[in-house]
Design an enzyme around this catalytic site. Structure first.
Site, PDB file in Angstrom:
ATOM      1  CB  SER A 143       0.313   4.371  -6.743  1.00 12.37           C
ATOM      2  OG  SER A 143       0.862   4.843  -7.106  1.00 12.37           O
ATOM      3  CE1 TYR A 158       1.502   0.461  -9.517  1.00  9.81           C
ATOM      4  CE2 TYR A 158       1.667   2.861  -9.862  1.00  9.81           C
ATOM      5  CZ  TYR A 158       2.161   2.128  -9.280  1.00  9.81           C
ATOM      6  OH  TYR A 158       2.415   1.258  -7.971  1.00  9.81           O
TER       7      TYR A 158
HETATM    8  N1  LIG Z   1       7.896   1.684  -4.945  1.00  6.99           N
HETATM    9  C1  LIG Z   1       6.923   2.712  -4.821  1.00  6.99           C
HETATM   10  O1  LIG Z   1       7.504   3.868  -4.822  1.00  6.99           O
HETATM   11  C2  LIG Z   1       5.596   2.421  -4.785  1.00  6.99           C
HETATM   12  C3  LIG Z   1       4.259   3.775  -4.841  1.00  6.99           C
HETATM   13  C4  LIG Z   1       3.617   3.788  -4.779  1.00  6.99           C
HETATM   14  C5  LIG Z   1       2.527   2.320  -4.843  1.00  6.99           C
HETATM   15  N2  LIG Z   1       2.989   0.807  -4.625  1.00  6.99           N
HETATM   16  C6  LIG Z   1       3.135  -0.019  -4.494  1.00  6.99           C
HETATM   17  O2  LIG Z   1       3.098  -0.708  -2.995  1.00  6.99           O
HETATM   18  C7  LIG Z   1       3.344  -2.187  -3.784  1.00  6.99           C
HETATM   19  C8  LIG Z   1       4.427  -3.111  -2.909  1.00  6.99           C
HETATM   20  O3  LIG Z   1       5.052  -2.654  -4.211  1.00  6.99           O
HETATM   21  P1  LIG Z   1       6.921  -2.288  -3.815  1.00  6.99           P
HETATM   22  O4  LIG Z   1       7.132  -0.619  -3.767  1.00  6.99           O
HETATM   23  O5  LIG Z   1       7.525  -3.227  -1.880  1.00  6.99           O
HETATM   24  O6  LIG Z   1       7.345  -3.712  -5.130  1.00  6.99           O
HETATM   25  P2  LIG Z   1       7.094  -4.388  -4.859  1.00  6.99           P
HETATM   26  O7  LIG Z   1       8.229  -4.917  -6.412  1.00  6.99           O
HETATM   27  O8  LIG Z   1       9.532  -4.850  -3.424  1.00  6.99           O
HETATM   28  O9  LIG Z   1       6.575  -5.817  -4.367  1.00  6.99           O
HETATM   29  C9  LIG Z   1       5.671  -6.068  -5.045  1.00  6.99           C
HETATM   30  C10 LIG Z   1       5.698  -7.440  -4.895  1.00  6.99           C
HETATM   31  O10 LIG Z   1       4.534  -8.361  -5.466  1.00  6.99           O
HETATM   32  C11 LIG Z   1       4.723  -9.539  -6.137  1.00  6.99           C
HETATM   33  N3  LIG Z   1       3.977 -10.311  -6.076  1.00  6.99           N
HETATM   34  C12 LIG Z   1       3.429  -9.590  -7.858  1.00  6.99           C
HETATM   35  N4  LIG Z   1       3.166 -10.000  -8.375  1.00  6.99           N
HETATM   36  C13 LIG Z   1       2.006 -11.028  -8.200  1.00  6.99           C
HETATM   37  C14 LIG Z   1       0.999 -12.098  -7.753  1.00  6.99           C
HETATM   38  N5  LIG Z   1       0.520 -12.705  -8.715  1.00  6.99           N
HETATM   39  N6  LIG Z   1       0.925 -12.530  -6.466  1.00  6.99           N
HETATM   40  C15 LIG Z   1       1.366 -12.165  -5.162  1.00  6.99           C
HETATM   41  N7  LIG Z   1       2.540 -11.111  -5.393  1.00  6.99           N
HETATM   42  C16 LIG Z   1       3.066 -10.908  -6.490  1.00  6.99           C
HETATM   43  C17 LIG Z   1       5.850  -9.200  -6.078  1.00  6.99           C
HETATM   44  O11 LIG Z   1       6.786 -10.273  -6.190  1.00  6.99           O
HETATM   45  C18 LIG Z   1       6.760  -8.539  -5.078  1.00  6.99           C
HETATM   46  O12 LIG Z   1       7.958  -9.151  -4.007  1.00  6.99           O
HETATM   47  C19 LIG Z   1       2.727  -3.025  -5.394  1.00  6.99           C
HETATM   48  O13 LIG Z   1       1.448  -2.641  -4.755  1.00  6.99           O
HETATM   49  C20 LIG Z   1       3.291  -0.956  -4.961  1.00  6.99           C
HETATM   50  O14 LIG Z   1       2.064  -0.511  -6.693  1.00  6.99           O
HETATM   51  C21 LIG Z   1       4.854   1.007  -4.798  1.00  6.99           C
END
Ligand SMILES: NC(=O)c1ccc[n+]([C@@H]2O[C@H](COP(=O)([O-])OP(=O)(O)OC[C@H]3O[C@@H](n4cnc5c(N)ncnc54)[C@H](O)[C@@H]3O)[C@@H](O)[C@H]2O)c1
Length: 252
Positions: A143, A158
């Site tokens: 991120s 985070y």
């Molecule tokens: N949305 C944003 O703005 C953003 C920005 C930067 C980075 N990210 C990163 O992108 C990735 C995906 O995020 P997203 O935005 O699609 O959110 P999201 O919440 O839709 O997806 C995260 C997924 O991880 C799963 N998860 C959580 N704990 C888990 C575990 N212990 N084992 C297996 N699966 C698990 C959740 O059930 C969920 O389906 C994350 O790592 C997040 O930190 C997101």
């Protein structure tokens, strides 16, 4: 008919069960390029449902990536079924916006463990197989919170988790390059997924969009396209990169 960039490849994507999420967008994009995808998430039904939305040949399995036994058993299941794993995307992550003094030990453990320990476990589970084939591509979902010192939605734990994950990716890239395994990371800016639920409303998103040089939040597909690049032969000479996909939010 053109041949997809990931034809005949098996790709494991963690945290891919949410149809609005980044992992699901990655799995769908990979499938369009000919890959068979295995979506891992906490809930088996949700993971299988997501896989079915992409197509009947894809697989969804329950796996809590924090748990080493589950990571090992799941990768074993994938290898027993398909005989190979070409790609791993360490995408599962949890975001929390608590600030330093309001974060608990449990908050810290959850956020760090899913991103860092989870990616450590999954990579360790799949790397021996990749080494035996002398091929493989791993992508870790970081991120811009790591580079920027947070400041958008995630709290300091985070930012720390994503910084550690990006360093893990670089170190694995160096260590595994002789085995022809490439490891890279992506640093997304703000992506419009359910991760933002309860943290920011539509008005807030518009305010943030005005601070982004490209004028909008990322869509999950923006991250998926970058991820496709990093696992395909288009990036055959790239390893140890943290690819910024933030619309210019972080220019360094
Ligand atoms: N949305 C944003 O703005 C953003 C920005 C930067 C980075 N990210 C990163 O992108 C990735 C995906 O995020 P997203 O935005 O699609 O959110 P999201 O919440 O839709 O997806 C995260 C997924 O991880 C799963 N998860 C959580 N704990 C888990 C575990 N212990 N084992 C297996 N699966 C698990 C959740 O059930 C969920 O389906 C994350 O790592 C997040 O930190 C997101």
């Amino acid at each position: 008919m053109s041949i997809g960039q990931l034809q005949d490849q098996i790709a494991i994507v963690t945290g891919g069960a949410s149809p609005r999420g980044i992992g699901f967008a990655i799995a769908s994009r990979f499938a369009q390029e000919g890959a068979t995808v295995v979506i891992l998430d906490l809930d088996a039904g949700a993971a299988q449902h997501a896989a079915n939305l992409i197509g009947q040949q894809h697989l969804g399995l329950a796996c809590d990536v924090r748990n080493e036994n589950q990571a090992n058993q799941t990768v074993r299941q994938v290898l027993d079924r398909y005989g190979q794993a070409d790609v791993l995307v360490n995408n599962a992550g949890v975001s929390q916006s608590q600030r330093l003094l309001s974060s608990t030990q449990e908050d810290y453990d959850l956020v760090m463990d899913v991103s860092v320990r989870g990616s450590f476990n999954m990579s360790r589970a799949v790397v021996p197989h990749m080494q035996s084939r002398q091929r493989g591509a791993i992508v870790c979902m970081g991120s811009v919170a790591a580079q920027r010192g947070g400041g958008i939605l995630g709290g300091p734990h985070y930012s720390a988790a994503k910084g550690a994950l990006q360093s893990l990716a670089k170190a694995m890239a160096r260590e595994l390059a002789p085995d022809r395994i490439r490891v890279n990371a992506i640093a997304p800016g703000m992506v419009d997924t359910d991760l933002l639920l309860g943290k920011i409303d539509d008005e807030g998103k518009q305010r943030v969009a005005q601070t982004i040089p490209l004028g909008r939040l990322a869509q999950a597909s923006d991250i998926a396209n970058a991820c496709l690049f990093l696992v395909s032969d288009q990036s055959a000479y790239i390893t140890g990169l943290v690819l910024d996909v933030s619309g210019g939010l972080h220019i360094h």
